[in-house]
Structure formats: structure tokens, C-alpha cells
Design a protein around this motif. Structure first.
Motif, PDB file in Angstrom:
ATOM      1  N   VAL A   1      -3.925   5.653  -5.633  1.00  0.00           N
ATOM      2  CA  VAL A   1      -4.238   4.110  -5.220  1.00  0.00           C
ATOM      3  C   VAL A   1      -4.458   3.558  -6.584  1.00  0.00           C
ATOM      4  O   VAL A   1      -4.120   2.294  -7.058  1.00  0.00           O
ATOM      5  N   SER A   2      -4.771   3.664  -7.685  1.00  0.00           N
ATOM      6  CA  SER A   2      -5.774   2.801  -8.727  1.00  0.00           C
ATOM      7  C   SER A   2      -4.314   2.814  -9.428  1.00  0.00           C
ATOM      8  O   SER A   2      -4.069   2.297 -10.380  1.00  0.00           O
ATOM      9  N   PHE A   3      -3.519   4.042 -10.266  1.00  0.00           N
ATOM     10  CA  PHE A   3      -1.983   4.232 -10.329  1.00  0.00           C
ATOM     11  C   PHE A   3      -1.467   2.776 -10.041  1.00  0.00           C
ATOM     12  O   PHE A   3      -1.298   2.197 -11.107  1.00  0.00           O
TER      13      PHE A   3
ATOM     14  N   LYS B   1     -11.798  -6.771   3.371  1.00  0.00           N
ATOM     15  CA  LYS B   1     -11.457  -5.296   3.860  1.00  0.00           C
ATOM     16  C   LYS B   1     -10.960  -4.759   4.629  1.00  0.00           C
ATOM     17  O   LYS B   1     -11.006  -4.823   5.861  1.00  0.00           O
ATOM     18  N   SER B   2     -10.336  -4.078   4.174  1.00  0.00           N
ATOM     19  CA  SER B   2      -9.647  -2.682   5.331  1.00  0.00           C
ATOM     20  C   SER B   2      -8.148  -3.730   5.329  1.00  0.00           C
ATOM     21  O   SER B   2      -7.324  -3.350   6.555  1.00  0.00           O
ATOM     22  N   GLU B   3      -7.708  -4.482   4.554  1.00  0.00           N
ATOM     23  CA  GLU B   3      -6.703  -5.392   4.749  1.00  0.00           C
ATOM     24  C   GLU B   3      -5.469  -5.201   3.976  1.00  0.00           C
ATOM     25  O   GLU B   3      -6.113  -4.837   2.738  1.00  0.00           O
ATOM     26  N   ILE B   4      -5.478  -5.027   3.618  1.00  0.00           N
ATOM     27  CA  ILE B   4      -3.579  -5.184   3.251  1.00  0.00           C
ATOM     28  C   ILE B   4      -2.498  -6.892   3.354  1.00  0.00           C
ATOM     29  O   ILE B   4      -2.495  -7.286   4.199  1.00  0.00           O
TER      30      ILE B   4
ATOM     31  N   ALA C   1       1.014  -1.545  -0.393  1.00  0.00           N
ATOM     32  CA  ALA C   1       0.085   0.130  -0.596  1.00  0.00           C
ATOM     33  C   ALA C   1       0.855   1.117   0.229  1.00  0.00           C
ATOM     34  O   ALA C   1       2.196   1.221   0.644  1.00  0.00           O
ATOM     35  N   VAL C   2       0.166   1.999  -0.620  1.00  0.00           N
ATOM     36  CA  VAL C   2       1.094   3.813  -0.746  1.00  0.00           C
ATOM     37  C   VAL C   2       0.467   4.169   0.438  1.00  0.00           C
ATOM     38  O   VAL C   2      -0.106   3.933   1.364  1.00  0.00           O
TER      39      VAL C   2
ATOM     40  N   LEU D   1      -1.070   5.858   6.094  1.00  0.00           N
ATOM     41  CA  LEU D   1      -1.695   5.164   4.433  1.00  0.00           C
ATOM     42  C   LEU D   1      -1.885   6.253   3.284  1.00  0.00           C
ATOM     43  O   LEU D   1      -3.111   6.973   3.933  1.00  0.00           O
ATOM     44  N   VAL D   2      -1.507   6.606   1.884  1.00  0.00           N
ATOM     45  CA  VAL D   2      -2.571   7.509   1.108  1.00  0.00           C
ATOM     46  C   VAL D   2      -3.967   6.823   1.114  1.00  0.00           C
ATOM     47  O   VAL D   2      -3.598   6.130   0.332  1.00  0.00           O
TER      48      VAL D   2
END
Length: 457
Positions: free
Chosen positions: A154-156, A197-200, A139-140, A147-148
Motif C-alpha cells: 500500500v505504501s509503495f 476512513k475505509s473509503e476509496i 487501491a491494490v 483488497l490488499v
């Protein structure tokens, strides 16, 4: 004294020459030895470390190492990865460079391939993981680790990760789950858990092999070579040169800003308070290290150095040749352009130079205040004093002369000089002439005018 000054002025040249020698040694020393080894043994396997933070210095080193392997016609490249990530922009460029390289590449994860490290690994032809190693958590985040959640960012990054995975035949949805916390994925039948969801998503070595994100598990590089069928091949371990290690530190934004502060403050102080030597040496050395680091990292070219030198020259000329600020503006623009174009990220460089200018101004002000009796401005300050001992009196003192008597020491026609006590005073009469050695009395004192009248006895 002159010899001492010559030695002092030569010191910056010696220091910069030393930097140049280190640069040349770092750039050309290691490749020559490795090229000799390849020529003696034939095609080899290049082992290249991808460790610590992913940033511009690492990018420069990896590009140099991969180019060297390609020129040596290496049979295979093994990237030994152990990193917690770094800058997205550098990871992206490293990944593209790996994809474009013609030599088969294997990423061997011997610790962590997190964030940017995951992206680098996904661009290799094979991924081999050491037991206990992990891959994912891409994640960015910003500089503080937060977290960004910007949709565009995020899409990029999700697209970049997914594309890299798909190009190597891997499930792009898993790559997306490593970036976007909103992605859900059913993986329970493969690794015993789903990505909620909400996990990386982060995968262990065994989990990665089960979902196709690792082809093999190995304890060491030698085991990787055996799995690849390359045991017995000459193993060339490429390491960053001394210059590259220095450059990785010098291009750090914090270090870069400090160098700019010392460079600007040192040169300006040397111009304003000549004779010290030390500020000028520190300034030249700081700017030398700035351009040295960015040159070795592959970002600065001669055009950046030329722009910087022109800027300094114009600012120096502005000090001695008034140009209504034109030379100063052109010099500042040229200097800033040189610094910015030498950096990997122009915006970061611009922010650094703004901070450096503010900090340098404060340092210069403090230094000038401490050394206000020296410096170039002394040439523009009138330091002669009009003292009472020299016969000069202030307006307040002249008011107190009203009613006093004195002796003329020059003829008053109608202006002249009289002596009252030990003080010589310029006076005038009301129009009459008075010879020398006559007694006169002050009858009027207004501002700088002292009017006297002869006393006839």
C-alpha cells in the motif's frame, strides 16, 4: 509412405513459418502505413487507445505506439483511456514511459480510469474527461479482487500515485486517498463530500475538474483537439496490430500455462510413441505460439529461444545416450530458463511451468497407457515367450513329472533330453550315461532339476 512422412514432418515448419509471417506483418505493416500518412500531411496528433486490462501486452503496444509517435515527430499524443485497471507492475512501467516521452500528452478518459488506469492518466500532461466518466479507486487488489492490506504494498503504490500527481502539479493527497482506505480528506467545500476512513476515493468528471484532477470536460476526441487548439491537424489513430492482439491473449498466464502443457506433452509423446505426427505438431506449435506471443510483446529475445532449443536437444540426447542424469538435468535447466526468461514476470512463468509439468506428466501417462503396445520402450522389452509347445516347462509343471516315464531322444551324459508324451524335457542322471531310445523314469524333481534313472527290463 516416405512421401507422407516427409509431408507430415514439414507441417510444423510450415506452421511456424506462417506464425513468423503474421509476426512480421503485425510488427511492420501498420507503422509503415502510418509513417506514410505523416510524411504526406506533416506533423500530426496521435490518438492511442488505452482500453481493456492493463497488462504486459498493452504495455508493449503503448511503448511501440509512443515510440512511433516520437519518431514521426508528432505534435501531440492523446491517450483514450477506458479501463478497469490491471497489473501494477505494467501500469508503473507505462506511466514512466509516458513521463519520459518528449511529446505533450493528454489523457482523455471516455469511460473509466480505474486503478492502474488512474495511474496512467496521472502521468499525462493534461487530463480531459468525458461526461459520465470516473477516475480513482486505485487501491491494490489481488487476483480475486480482495483488497490488499500489506503495509509495504500500500505504501509503495500510494507513493507512486502521489508522486505522479505531484509531478503534474496535482494534489498528491487526493491521489493517496484513491489508494489508501485509511486516508481521510476534507473535500466537502469542493465536491460536497469528504473522503472518510475505509473509503476509496473515486471522482466524477465534474468533481475531478473541481479538485484539479481534470483540466476540461469534452464529449469526443475532436472536442479535445479543439480545446488544445489543434483542430485541423491530421489525426493518426494507432490500433494494435493483429500480432499485438494475438500476443495480448497469448501472454495471459492461463493461456501461457495451457500452451506449456500442450508443448511439453506433445513433444514427449511424439518421442515415446513416434509415427503419430499430431502430438509433435501440437507440441511444436504450442511452444511456437508461446515464444511468438512473448516476442511480439517485447519480452522474449533470441537468447530465450536458444536456451529452450538447447534444453530440448539435451533432453533428446539423454533418451538415447545415458549420462547418469547429467544431460537431463542440464536440459531441464536450460528449457526452464528459456521459458522463464521469455516471460514478463519470471515468477509467474516459473509457476506456470511447474503446473504445466505436472499436468503434462498426467497426460503423457494416460497416452502411454492407451498406446502401450507402441513406442520406444518396446526396444527394451523382451517379448519372446517360453511356451510349453516349444518344450519349456515351469517349475510347477516339473514337480508333477515325478514318477513318470519317458524315452531318451538324446544320449544322457549325464545331461540330455527325454520325451514324456509330447513334451521335450531337459534332464540329468545321477552320473551314469544312458543311450538314446532308452526308457527312463523321473526319480527327482527340484526347481529346474529333473533327475531320471534308466529302467532296465
Amino acid at each position: 509412405m516416405n512421401r507422407r512422412r516427409r509431408r507430415l514432418s514439414a507441417t510444423p515448419i510450415v506452421l511456424l513459418a506462417a506464425i513468423l509471417l503474421v509476426t512480421l506483418a503485425g510488427l511492420f505493416g501498420v507503422p509503415m502505413e502510418q509513417a506514410k500518412a505523416v510524411n504526406d500531411t506533416g506533423p500530426a496528433v496521435y490518438v492511442i487507445p488505452v482500453k481493456q486490462t492493463v497488462e504486459s501486452g498493452l504495455q508493449s503496444f503503448l511503448e511501440r505506439a509512443l515510440e512511433e509517435a516520437e519518431e514521426a515527430r508528432a505534435e501531440h499524443v492523446i491517450l483514450v483511456i477506458n479501463t478497469l485497471g490491471g497489473k501494477v507492475v505494467n501500469a508503473e512501467q507505462i506511466g514512466h514511459f509516458i513521463r519520459e516521452n518528449k511529446i505533450p500528452t493528454t489523457a482523455f478518459i471516455e469511460g473509466k480510469a480505474v486503478s492502474a488506469g488512474t495511474y496512467i492518466a496521472l502521468n499525462a500532461d493534461n487530463i480531459v474527461m468525458q461526461p459520465g466518466s470516473t477516475i480513482g479507486a486505485a487501491a491494490v487488489v489481488d487476483g480475486s479482487g480482495t483488497l490488499v492490506d500489506n503495509p509495504k504494498t500500500v505504501s509503495f503504490w500510494t507513493s507512486e500515485m502521489s508522486e505522479s500527481a505531484a509531478l503534474q502539479g496535482r494534489d498528491k493527497n487526493i491521489a493517496a486517498a484513491m489508494v489508501d482506505p485509511n486516508v481521510t480528506l476534507e473535500l466537502k467545500d469542493k465536491i460536497g463530500r469528504d473522503k472518510l476512513k475505509s473509503e476509496i476515493l473515486t471522482l466524477t468528471a465534474s468533481e475531478a475538474e473541481k479538485v484539479g484532477y481534470s483540466e476540461h470536460t469534452a464529449e469526443s476526441v475532436d472536442e479535445v483537439l479543439k480545446w488544445l487548439g489543434l483542430e485541423g491537424r491530421t489525426k493518426i489513430e494507432v490500433a494494435p496490430s493483429l500480432a499485438e492482439n494475438a500476443a495480448r491473449w497469448l501472454v495471459n498466464p492461463v493461456v501461457m500455462t495451457v500452451l506449456l502443457i500442450l508443448g511439453i506433452a506433445g513433444i514427449v509423446i511424439e518421442m515415446l510413441v513416434p509415427g503419430f505426427g499430431a502430438p509433435g505438431i501440437v507440441g511444436i506449435l504450442s511452444f511456437g505460439l508461446y515464444f511468438f506471443g512473448h516476442y511480439v510483446a517485447g519480452f522474449a529475445g533470441m537468447e530465450s529461444v536458444v536456451l529452450f532449443i538447447i534444453g530440448i536437444a539435451l533432453l533428446i540426447v539423454e533418451v538415447f545416450v545415458p549420462s547418469f542424469g547429467i544431460l537431463g538435468i542440464l536440459g531441464s535447466a536450460s528449457l526452464i530458463s528459456g521459458v522463464v526468461t521469455a516471460a514478463s514476470d519470471p515468477m509467474t512463468a516459473f509457476i506456470s511451468i511447474v503446473i504445466a509439468l505436472v499436468a503434462a506428466i498426467i497426460l503423457i501417462a494416460i497416452f502411454v497407457r492407451m498406446n502401450k503396445t507402441r513406442g520406444i520402450w518396446n526396444k527394451f522389452i523382451l517379448r519372446d515367450k517360453l511356451t510349453t509347445e516349444q518344450g519349456y516347462l515351469s517349475a510347477d509343471v516339473k514337480d508333477s513329472l515325478l514318477g513318470l516315464e519317458g524315452i531318451t531322444i538324446t544320449p544322457l551324459r549325464p545331461a540330455g533330453t527325454i520325451l514324456i508324451g509330447d513334451n521335450r524335457i531337459d534332464v540329468v542322471t545321477s552320473g551314469e550315461f544312458v543311450d538314446t531310445n532308452r526308457t527312463v523314469k523321473v526319480v527327482k524333481a527340484e526347481g529346474t532339476w529333473v533327475v531320471v534313472k534308466e529302467i532296465v527290463k
